[in-house]
Write an enzyme that holds these catalytic residues in place. Structure first.
Site, short mmCIF file in Angstrom:
data_model
loop_
_atom_site.label_atom_id
_atom_site.label_comp_id
_atom_site.label_asym_id
_atom_site.label_seq_id
_atom_site.Cartn_x
_atom_site.Cartn_y
_atom_site.Cartn_z
N TYR A 109 -61.92 -6.57 32.14
CA TYR A 109 -60.63 -6.68 31.44
C TYR A 109 -60.80 -7.60 30.25
O TYR A 109 -61.37 -8.69 30.36
CB TYR A 109 -59.55 -7.25 32.38
N GLU A 197 -54.80 -4.94 24.69
CA GLU A 197 -55.50 -4.93 25.98
C GLU A 197 -56.56 -3.84 26.01
O GLU A 197 -56.28 -2.71 25.58
CB GLU A 197 -54.51 -4.63 27.11
#
Ligand code: ADP
Ligand code: MG
Length: 392
Positions: A109, A197
């Site tokens: 991530y 993101e």
């Protein structure tokens, strides 16, 4: 404003962030052509909606033949995708991205946002990629690595190395991560982002880092003042709250909430106070609509129609403090709207300020079933009481 994955990836590519090869399609025939053009033997069919969690919800499918690519596309297009990030109605799937299927060795991530506390852009990384960062943050916060960027110095290479080491990447991978983070940082600043993101950022079997997913949120203020022409073009109203879009078209600030009392107010501060008092008396706002300072009868009529359009609204509180806006004009707008669309739920009106007597008189003489309130507390109590009686 949010972007689709394919749009965010297009922006990424302008900043040297590697992305998989992919083609956006709007029919099964286009999907077939796209798969043939991409070549290979594995493709991923990805529903384009403004929500994450698509994989678990069946919106990301692995296809092992061109026929499957076409079949999955056909299956998804025109339906609505419900994920844990959407409400129960989901989001409409109007476009699909056909992407080369990649060999994934690791999922990481990587995200960046504006941290209001430190007033800086903060990068967040986690080795637990593919998972919701909210879940990681809640259950294993120590697994999130953060890097704060000094706005004068900008993102430093040592900070990227810090992130890379903490994520357990090899030196060769850290080099790639540095390019990606620096691209993201430039993108963040130049495109006025609020959030970006990459989840997952993957390491492939042959040691290449790629943004497999992409999420971008752009600061609405930047769109409003025309700082981001390319991004403004990417708006997809089909993915936004229908009522909020309608309100924006009339220059009204409208927000959908979870309760059942519609609120028409002037001024953001009064809107907050109105919602507080409704909650204090046991009610829950379904929305709030700020008709603004210098409004007119037509906008008030539109505003009232918008508020009452939701089936969730079981009662309406109009709370106006007439400073620049005149109470009689508000009354005329409310009366016009009620006459036009009918009144299906109790409406409580509290007016105060300029021309308040004329306003109250107009409402009284209208013969409409409008409940007058003396002040905000009285208004909140009356609307909460009326809604409770209706639903009892
Ligand atoms: P979402 O976050 O909405 O579920 P993603 O784009 O992150 O959607 O895709 C979900 C999962 O599907 C990824 O974590 C990855 O495992 C897999 N996936 C997505 N795109 C590809 C691709 N091009 N090749 C291989 N696997 C993929
Ligand atoms: Mg994802």
């Amino acid at each position: 404003m949010n972007l689709h994955e394919f749009q965010a990836k297009h922006i990424f590519s302008q900043y040297g962030i590697p992305i998989p090869r992919g083609i956006v399609v709007r029919s099964a025939a286009e999907a077939k052509a796209a798969a043939e053009k991409l070549g290979g033997s594995v493709w991923v069919v990805k529903a384009q909606v403004h929500a994450g969690g698509r994989g678990k919800a069946g919106g990301v499918k692995i296809a092992k033949s061109v026929a499957d690519v076409a079949a999955f596309t056909d299956e998804l297009l025109g339906t609505r995708l419900v994920t844990h990030q959407t409400d129960e109605h989901g989001m409409p799937i109007n476009s699909i991205m056909i992407e080369e299927g990649l060999d994934i060795a690791r999922e990481i991530y990587l995200g960046a946002l504006v941290d209001r506390a430190s007033k800086r852009i903060v990068f967040m990384g986690s080795a637990a990629g593919g998972m919701d960062i909210e879940e990681v943050a809640a259950t294993e916060p120590e697994k999130i690595i953060t890097v704060r960027v000094n706005p004068v110095a900008g993102l430093q290479p040592y900070q990227c190395r810090q992130m890379g080491f903490a994520l357990g990447l090899t030196p060769a991978q850290i080099k790639q991560l540095t390019v990606i983070m620096q691209g993201l940082y430039r993108c963040f600043e130049e495109r006025d982002l609020g959030l970006v993101e990459i989840n997952p950022l993957i390491v492939t079997g042959d040691d290449t880092l790629l943004a497999l997913d992409a999420k971008i949120n752009v600061d609405d203020n930047a769109i409003e003042v025309n700082r981001q022409a390319e991004i403004a073009e990417m708006r997809d109203p089909s993915q936004e709250d229908e009522t909020e879009v309608a309100a924006a078209e009339h220059g009204l600030n409208y927000i959908t909430l979870d309760g059942n009392i519609g609120c028409m107010v002037n001024g953001a501060g009064l809107a907050m106070a109105t919602m507080d008092v409704i909650k204090l008396h046991g009610g829950e706002p379904a929305n709030f609509l700020d008709v603004g300072g210098g409004t007119n009868k037509e906008r008030v009529t539109e505003a009232f129609k918008i508020i009452s359009s939701s089936p969730d609204v079981k009662g309406i509180l109009v709370n106006i403090f007439g400073g620049i806006v005149r109470c009689d004009m508000i009354a005329e707008g409310v009366i016009a709207a009620v006459k036009e669309v009918g009144i299906k739920v109790p409406v409580v009106v509290r007016l105060e300020g300029t021309n308040v007597e004329q306003g109250k008189q107009l409402l009284e003489q209208s013969g409409l079933d409008i409940i007058p309130a003396e002040n905000l507390t009285d208004g909140a109590k009356k609307v909460v009481g009326a809604v409770q009686r209706e639903s009892a």
